[in-house]
Design a protein around this motif. Structure first.
Motif, PDB file in Angstrom:
ATOM      1  N   THR A 129     -10.267  59.127  68.738  1.00  0.00           N
ATOM      2  CA  THR A 129     -11.416  58.543  68.036  1.00  0.00           C
ATOM      3  C   THR A 129     -12.541  58.216  69.006  1.00  0.00           C
ATOM      4  OG1 THR A 129      -9.983  57.568  66.340  1.00  0.00           O
ATOM      5  CG2 THR A 129     -12.193  56.643  66.576  1.00  0.00           C
ATOM      6  N   GLU A 130     -12.191  57.620  70.146  1.00  0.00           N
ATOM      7  CA  GLU A 130     -13.202  57.257  71.145  1.00  0.00           C
ATOM      8  C   GLU A 130     -13.818  58.499  71.780  1.00  0.00           C
ATOM      9  OE1 GLU A 130     -10.681  53.862  70.322  1.00  0.00           O
ATOM     10  OE2 GLU A 130     -10.196  55.927  70.930  1.00  0.00           O
ATOM     11  N   ARG A 185     -14.215  61.396  70.273  1.00  0.00           N
ATOM     12  CA  ARG A 185     -15.132  61.934  69.276  1.00  0.00           C
ATOM     13  C   ARG A 185     -16.433  61.147  69.229  1.00  0.00           C
ATOM     14  NH1 ARG A 185     -17.127  60.707  64.641  1.00  0.00           N
ATOM     15  NH2 ARG A 185     -17.757  62.354  63.171  1.00  0.00           N
ATOM     16  N   GLU A 186     -16.346  59.837  69.273  1.00  0.00           N
ATOM     17  CA  GLU A 186     -17.549  58.996  69.235  1.00  0.00           C
ATOM     18  C   GLU A 186     -18.439  59.258  70.443  1.00  0.00           C
ATOM     19  OE1 GLU A 186     -16.097  55.049  68.884  1.00  0.00           O
ATOM     20  OE2 GLU A 186     -15.665  55.197  66.726  1.00  0.00           O
ATOM     21  N   SER A 187     -17.830  59.468  71.600  1.00  0.00           N
ATOM     22  CA  SER A 187     -18.611  59.747  72.812  1.00  0.00           C
ATOM     23  C   SER A 187     -19.283  61.110  72.715  1.00  0.00           C
ATOM     24  CB  SER A 187     -17.701  59.694  74.046  1.00  0.00           C
ATOM     25  OG  SER A 187     -17.123  58.419  74.197  1.00  0.00           O
ATOM     26  N   LEU A 235     -20.102  62.569  69.925  1.00  0.00           N
ATOM     27  CA  LEU A 235     -21.149  62.412  68.920  1.00  0.00           C
ATOM     28  C   LEU A 235     -22.398  61.790  69.530  1.00  0.00           C
ATOM     29  CD1 LEU A 235     -22.127  62.545  65.980  1.00  0.00           C
ATOM     30  CD2 LEU A 235     -21.032  60.326  65.591  1.00  0.00           C
ATOM     31  N   ALA A 236     -22.205  60.826  70.420  1.00  0.00           N
ATOM     32  CA  ALA A 236     -23.352  60.200  71.096  1.00  0.00           C
ATOM     33  C   ALA A 236     -24.134  61.228  71.907  1.00  0.00           C
ATOM     34  CB  ALA A 236     -22.862  59.064  72.000  1.00  0.00           C
ATOM     35  N   VAL A 262     -18.319  68.442  68.289  1.00  0.00           N
ATOM     36  CA  VAL A 262     -17.918  67.255  67.530  1.00  0.00           C
ATOM     37  C   VAL A 262     -17.269  67.659  66.207  1.00  0.00           C
ATOM     38  CG1 VAL A 262     -18.704  65.096  66.490  1.00  0.00           C
ATOM     39  CG2 VAL A 262     -19.789  65.929  68.570  1.00  0.00           C
ATOM     40  N   THR A 319     -13.478  66.747  64.323  1.00  0.00           N
ATOM     41  CA  THR A 319     -13.600  65.848  63.173  1.00  0.00           C
ATOM     42  C   THR A 319     -12.761  66.372  62.011  1.00  0.00           C
ATOM     43  OG1 THR A 319     -15.850  65.276  63.846  1.00  0.00           O
ATOM     44  CG2 THR A 319     -15.221  64.737  61.599  1.00  0.00           C
ATOM     45  N   GLN A 337     -17.092  62.342  57.502  1.00  0.00           N
ATOM     46  CA  GLN A 337     -17.667  62.441  58.846  1.00  0.00           C
ATOM     47  C   GLN A 337     -18.186  63.851  59.116  1.00  0.00           C
ATOM     48  OE1 GLN A 337     -14.365  61.024  61.253  1.00  0.00           O
ATOM     49  NE2 GLN A 337     -15.221  58.956  61.312  1.00  0.00           N
TER      50      GLN A 337
END
Length: 387
Positions: free
Chosen positions: A96-97, A99-101, A103-104, A125, A129, A134
């Motif tokens: 999850t982390e 993917r978030e990075s 995405l950023a 990304v 996902t 999302q």
């Protein structure tokens, strides 16, 4: 209604709008010095060096290499920080982390309007996902990038992907946002019937402020439905709509345009049409359709008047529209020859005679023929049974 200030605008489509306005030559209502200042401020604040280089190349402007270098260095520093977070997430944290990075990183490239890098980053990304919601959010980013660059292929491909995902698990908000995205796209490619339908379906649920303001949404809705709906539907779905009535007076010329058309005040309608076409010419999605829209609305107005008469004096019709007989004669002749108006002009007597198809009579004749065919088949069947 959702607060527009809280909406994430990635990419910032206002920048694309400002760039478009700079391409319009010598318009009295466009202050290019002010627009340039607004554009430069946005670019410098967000270190958008790719769009800065694009503008300098497009408008043949001299590059400020010092400023360009500053933006590139700041963007590189921001990207390095994001890359470090991605590396840390891959080593020490979960999927999850990571993917978030990632995405950023994609959002960063979208913010500085680096199209190629943004598309590549979002592909990475998307692959990581799983949740349909999302994935839809990623497709919305891609569609907005397409709107920024007016890349119809990118827009249409991702709208089709989004439709499939919506059926798999899209929530109410995402479904409605997708309808607005598709409404804007179909409007931009002149599918006004589909666009008008989608705009009307989202009148009471609009939240897509990242595309445009609510007033702009109403502006588009009224314009597109006027050219695509019949008179009865226009009254029911647009003129009497509480959502439209709430804001239509805030939009220049729109109320006069709509009501003068419906109320057959053709002189005011032509005056309002000129003002509306001027607004259309300053809209990046509709400007390429300005001549088409103006022609179609004139045809609808002429047809609306002629439907009430079997014949009408040219002079009387010209007076109703506030135009000269010569201009009206040329207009009607062009539309008649192209099959858009069902009438003929008697130049000797100065009369326009309608010869529109009688749809009721045609339906009656079709029904009689089909009835005769059915009776013949029944008689044949009866003879076979008797045998």
């Amino acid at each position: 209604m959702e607060d527009e200030s809280n909406i994430e605008r990635l990419p910032d489509l206002e920048i694309a709008e400002l760039i478009f306005l700079l391409t319009i030559p010598n318009h009295p209502k466009i202050n290019k010095s002010l627009i340039t200042a607004q554009l430069n401020e946005k670019i410098q604040q967000q270190n958008m060096y790719p769009i800065y280089e694009y503008i300098c190349e497009t408008f043949k402007r001299e590059i400020n290499h010092t400023e360009l270098e500053r933006m590139k260095n700041q963007a590189a520093a921001n990207l390095k920080e994001i890359e470090e977070k991605i590396e840390d997430a891959e080593k020490n944290l979960g999927d999850t982390e990571v993917r978030e990075s990632l995405l950023a990183k994609a959002q960063f490239y979208t913010q500085i309007v680096h199209k190629e890098n943004a598309l590549t980053a979002f592909d990475v990304v998307y692959a990581k996902t799983i949740a349909p919601g999302q994935r839809l959010d990623i497709l919305f980013y891609l569609i907005k990038i397409g709107f920024f660059w007016q890349d119809n292929e990118l827009i249409s491909q991702n709208i089709e992907k989004a439709k499939i995902l919506v059926e798999q698990g899209g929530d109410w908000d995402r479904r409605n946002r997708l309808k607005v995205f598709e409404a804007l796209y179909t409007m931009s490619i002149r599918d006004f019937t589909k666009s008008g339908q989608l705009f009307l379906e989202t009148l009471s649920t609009f939240t897509s402020y990242e595309l445009f303001s609510y007033n702009t949404f109403i502006f588009y809705t009224v314009l597109i439905t006027m050219v695509s709906l019949d008179r009865v539907s226009l009254k029911k779905k647009v003129i009497d709509s509480p959502e439209i009535l709430t804001v239509i007076l805030q939009i220049p010329h729109l109320s006069d345009f709509l009501n003068s058309f419906y109320n057959s005040n053709y002189k005011q309608f032509f005056i309002s049409l000129a003002e509306i076409v001027d607004l259309i010419n300053r809209d990046r999605y509709l400007s390429q359709h300005a001549r088409y829209y103006c022609r179609e609305m004139r045809i609808k107005a002429y047809s609306q008047l002629l439907e009430s008469y079997r014949s009408v004096q040219l002079q009387s019709m010209a007076d109703a529209f506030g135009i000269s007989v010569e201009f009206l004669d040329r207009e009607l002749s062009n539309f008649i020859s192209s099959g858009r108006l069902h009438c003929k002009i008697d130049k000797v007597n100065g009369v326009v005679e309608t010869n529109r198809p009688d749809s009721k009579n045609a339906l009656y004749q079709t029904t009689i023929k089909q009835g005769d065919l059915l009776l013949n088949r029944i008689q044949k069947l009866a003879r076979v049974i008797d045998l």
